[in-house]
Design an enzyme around this catalytic site. Sequence first.
Site, PDB file in Angstrom:
ATOM      1  N   ASP A  88       0.814  -1.220   0.000  1.00 16.75           N
ATOM      2  CA  ASP A  88       0.000   0.000   0.000  1.00 16.75           C
ATOM      3  C   ASP A  88       0.847   1.269   0.000  1.00 16.75           C
ATOM      4  O   ASP A  88       0.417   2.307   0.524  1.00 16.75           O
ATOM      5  CB  ASP A  88      -0.951  -0.013   1.204  1.00 16.75           C
ATOM      6  CG  ASP A  88      -2.177  -0.887   0.943  1.00 16.75           C
ATOM      7  OD1 ASP A  88      -2.569  -1.024  -0.231  1.00 16.75           O
ATOM      8  OD2 ASP A  88      -2.735  -1.424   1.911  1.00 16.75           O
ATOM      9  N   ASP A 149      -7.539  -3.936  -4.559  1.00 17.22           N
ATOM     10  CA  ASP A 149      -7.153  -2.634  -3.994  1.00 17.22           C
ATOM     11  C   ASP A 149      -5.803  -2.157  -4.533  1.00 17.22           C
ATOM     12  O   ASP A 149      -5.539  -0.953  -4.580  1.00 17.22           O
ATOM     13  CB  ASP A 149      -7.004  -2.683  -2.475  1.00 17.22           C
ATOM     14  CG  ASP A 149      -7.930  -3.635  -1.754  1.00 17.22           C
ATOM     15  OD1 ASP A 149      -8.604  -4.434  -2.416  1.00 17.22           O
ATOM     16  OD2 ASP A 149      -7.965  -3.581  -0.531  1.00 17.22           O
TER      17      ASP A 149
HETATM   18  N1  GLY Z   1      -7.266  -1.578   1.183  1.00 15.57           N
HETATM   19  C1  GLY Z   1      -7.920  -2.138   2.293  1.00 15.57           C
HETATM   20  C2  GLY Z   1      -9.288  -1.640   2.513  1.00 15.57           C
HETATM   21  O1  GLY Z   1      -9.897  -1.011   1.673  1.00 15.57           O
HETATM   22  O2  GLY Z   1      -9.772  -1.907   3.604  1.00 15.57           O
END
Ligand code: GLY
Length: 372
Positions: A88, A149
């Site tokens: 992330d 994601d």
């Molecule tokens: N990327 C993790 C979430 O949206 O919770």
Amino acid sequence: MKPSTWLDASIARAVAGTSRLAAVAKDFPHIVDRGAWQFTSDGVWTGGFWAGCLWLAAQHGGAAELRAQAVAATERLLPHVHDTRNHDLGFMFHPSAVAAWRATGDVRYLGAAKTAAASLAAQFDAKAGYIPGWGFFGGEEWRGSVLVDTLMNLPLLVLAARHGGGAGLLDVVRAQVATTLDHHLRADGSVYHVYRFDPATHAALGGATYQGLDAESAWSRGQAWAIAGLAILASMLGDAAYRGASGRVADYFLAHLPPDSVPPWDFKAPAGAPKDASAGAIAAYGLLRLYELTDKQRWLDAAVRLVRGLRDACENQGEGVGLLLHATADLPHGLGVDGATMYGDYYWFKTLVRLRQVIATHHLDALLGLPA
Ligand code: GLY
């Protein structure tokens, strides 16, 4: 001075809410659980959103000290640019380091963003053709799991490639998107949250979920990440296939919205299930990006419908915690159900500001006349 339109009033509330939190936050706000912010000292994957809210508040009428707080939050995240176990890093460093570089012109922040991009690209498994998710959880079991994601982290790679980070970064972007479009995107336009591969052979095993209702469901935030991630990448790379895929997921999302325009936490959840307002805010941001790309009125109408629905049902118009209420972080694991989240707050604030810009650029002043 009293804001003159409904949209300016919402932006002013976002500035005020961010300022209230900045006055008490010693660490990074993560999610609201049982009525109170949970903080992290390292920012896990959401620290960039807090820095991003501070930058937005500083740039949209907040007090002078917000800029110093935005700088401090950004600086505090910088040691994590070397983290090769966090997929992330785009979430962490686009709203923080890239925003800081744009706001200050200090190339040290651009350098930090490029280092973070290199750390993200280092997680790409070239034989498998993907960046696995959740390296920060540790353990072998995640090496074959690819998250929808992750699309949202790829714009950091494109930006870094454009600023001397190396064309190899774009190969990673292309491969990750191809894996996602080939495996996560379903025929009906919805997306799997997770797709699992055999970590040893890279054989495709099938769709799965972590935060959704079940493997075949449509976790609403996952749909939203796909809409926004693909639209942003389409705009950065001029790619018609990415734009088309974003539109397909958007069509699914919009067709399944309830009458109040606030998504349930999972589109396959039973009626009356908790909402996820953060999914609405992220999708609205993606829809605005689709409108800017295509000039198609229906994307603008849909974005405005979402923003107005969120404003009416979820915007915090009082003094309590959070900018955007009724988000759900992770229902299956009992975390942050029907509270605020730092990603919901950030994308709410960013969407409001982007809508203001779109209205100005496209001369859409009539939208400002909607009822307050
Ligand atoms: N990327 C993790 C979430 O949206 O919770």
